[in-house]
Design an enzyme around this catalytic site. Structure first.
Site, PDB file in Angstrom:
ATOM      1  N   LYS A 197      20.114 -45.722  52.210  1.00  0.00           N
ATOM      2  CA  LYS A 197      20.820 -45.022  51.127  1.00  0.00           C
ATOM      3  C   LYS A 197      20.863 -43.519  51.394  1.00  0.00           C
ATOM      4  CE  LYS A 197      22.821 -43.883  47.349  1.00  0.00           C
ATOM      5  NZ  LYS A 197      22.115 -43.621  46.112  1.00  0.00           N
ATOM      6  N   ASN A 199      24.247 -41.278  51.812  1.00  0.00           N
ATOM      7  CA  ASN A 199      24.551 -40.051  51.085  1.00  0.00           C
ATOM      8  C   ASN A 199      24.834 -38.898  52.041  1.00  0.00           C
ATOM      9  OD1 ASN A 199      23.957 -41.643  48.896  1.00  0.00           O
ATOM     10  ND2 ASN A 199      22.665 -40.143  47.894  1.00  0.00           N
TER      11      ASN A 199
END
Length: 472
Positions: free
Chosen positions: A184, A188
């Site tokens: 994750k 990002n």
């Protein structure tokens, strides 16, 4: 007492509330809790759902869950997670599962997983991407934790996840420990680079191309119908159409030219330096946001450093096409950097990441969802050991065909005094990636000269030192 609830969700602010309702929509009975009782009351009042009930203590919530208990945390990353875990731990039993759906630092997730494992409790760091709408209607979900416990939470996580065009849920087991939160984090980081590239395309079209907001909207909408089709391109086209509701004119022209960041992009950059992987476009995007925050300094410098005259373009349509192809090429390079970091982490931490599957779960629900993620998925399925996306036949052909556009757009920005750190770093990365000479031999000589650090030779093995003080 009969344990009626399938899962407990701790944290009912925007993301937690949306995810709880998503779970409830899919038939799971959800026990919700928030530290502030008024938040719980407001959620139940404004979003009544037969499968969602509110609880006002962690003890009551845990006691209402089916065994093995499953608790999902949707709270602010950092000390708050540790504080809640400290309260939860005495209430749980061996075999129970705790999931952290926030943007926690992956090393924190590793530490927490080890602590809970000592008590026999399974801990998952679950990356969740898609914002409020994604959490409500279907996010991309990146669970990392003990594989043997994944079966207990898989039905819930896959049910609430977005679905790609092939109806496959955008959720897959990532790996042990902090692997899910690491992926994750890199997602990002790629998002930062992608947004910066789009912002630079906007600057070029507006200030070098002379495009009006209406022309910008039409241009980005046209791009969204082609190979650049993505969530970010789509919302960008829409942004340029919006009238200001507080003043006259278009909203975009009244928004402060300063952007914040929550830290995940910065973490990606820091980890890349630790691992020795070049993600210069992500780093440039983070730095661009930092620079954007210095509004007063920029104003002072703008009055003292001479501006470069911006030369207009003769053919707006041709210029837009150059920018489009530059944006697409830059996007390929940004994703190549991000996936190179994932590949390195996979081996370094022993996670065994499936890069093709990771690309596959990014196809819908998340912020970086884009048409060409299907091509990335195909590239890694064809060659799971692919050294770089830039060397996959599909992307190699496109980079070779379009790198001239990338260079033209970057040059137009530099010559016109338009800040374009992502585009210029994309070109620099491409040149460094394929370079026959990058000047490192001179750097070796310099280090040996001032610090006796030794140097390596191209014609024989070993380390050498030269007496630079002697007369040539």
């Amino acid at each position: 007492m009969n344990k009626l609830y399938d899962i407990g969700l701790v944290g009912l602010s925007v993301m937690g509330r949306s995810l709880a309702l998503n779970m409830a929509d899919h038939g799971f009975r959800v026990a919700g809790y928030n530290r502030s009782p008024e938040v719980t009351d407001r959620v139940l009042r404004e979003h009544p759902h037969e499968n969602l009930s509110g609880f006002y203590s962690l003890e009551a919530l845990v006691s209402a869950l089916e065994r093995p208990r499953k608790v999902f945390l949707m709270i602010q990353a950092g000390p708050a997670v540790d504080a809640v875990l400290e309260q939860l731990l005495p209430l749980l039993e061996r075999g129970d599962v705790v999931m952290d759906g926030g943007n926690s630092y992956f090393e924190d997730t590793n530490r927490r997983a080890e602590t809970l494992a000592e008590a026999g409790i399974h801990y998952f760091g679950v990356g969740v991407s898609g914002g409020e709408e994604g959490a409500r209607r279907g996010p991309s979900v990146m669970p990392g934790g003990p594989r043997e416990a994944y079966g207990a939470v898989r039905p819930i996580l896959e049910a609430v996840a977005a679905r790609a065009e092939d109806d496959k849920p955008c959720c897959a087991y990532i790996g042990p420990g902090g692997a899910g939160h690491y992926v994750k984090m890199v997602h990002n980081g790629i998002e930062y680079a992608d947004m910066q590239l789009i912002a630079e395309a906007y600057l070029l079209l507006k200030y070098a191309g002379g495009f009006t907001n209406r022309e910008l909207a039409e241009t980005f909408a046209a791009w969204d119908r082609g190979e650049l089709h993505s969530y970010l391109i789509g919302i960008t086209a829409d942004i340029f159409t919006r009238q200001d509701d507080l003043a006259t004119g278009d909203l975009i022209d009244h928004i402060l030219d300063s952007a914040g960041q929550k830290g995940t992009g910065r973490w990606t950059s820091i980890e890349s330096l630790r691992q020795g992987v070049d993600v210069s476009m992500i780093t440039a995007a983070c730095s661009a946001r930092v620079m954007s925050n210095h509004l007063e300094r920029r104003a002072r410098a703008g009055g003292r450093i001479a501006a470069v005259p911006v030369t207009g373009v003769d053919n707006k349509s041709a210029f837009a096409e150059t920018v489009r192809q530059a944006l697409y090429t830059g996007k390929i390079i940004a994703y190549a950097q991000g996936f190179s970091l994932l590949a390195d982490a996979s081996g370094r931490f022993g996670w065994g990441l499936n890069l093709g599957e990771i690309a596959s779960i990014f196809r819908a629900g998340c912020i970086i969802q884009a048409a060409f993620l299907g091509d990335i998925t195909a590239a890694y399925r064809a060659d799971p050991a692919l050294e770089s996306l830039l060397l996959a036949p599909f992307f190699l052909d496109r980079v070779n065909e379009r790198q001239e556009h990338l260079r033209r757009a970057a040059a137009a920005a530099v010559l016109g005094g338009i800040p374009a750190p992502a585009l210029t770093n994309a070109a620099a990365y491409l040149d460094g990636f394929r370079a026959r000479a990058c000047g490192a031999n001179l750097i070796q000589a310099q280090r040996d000269c001032f610090g006796a650090h030794t140097y390596e030779r191209a014609d024989r093995p070993g380390s050498f030192h030269y007496d630079w003080r002697k007369t040539p």
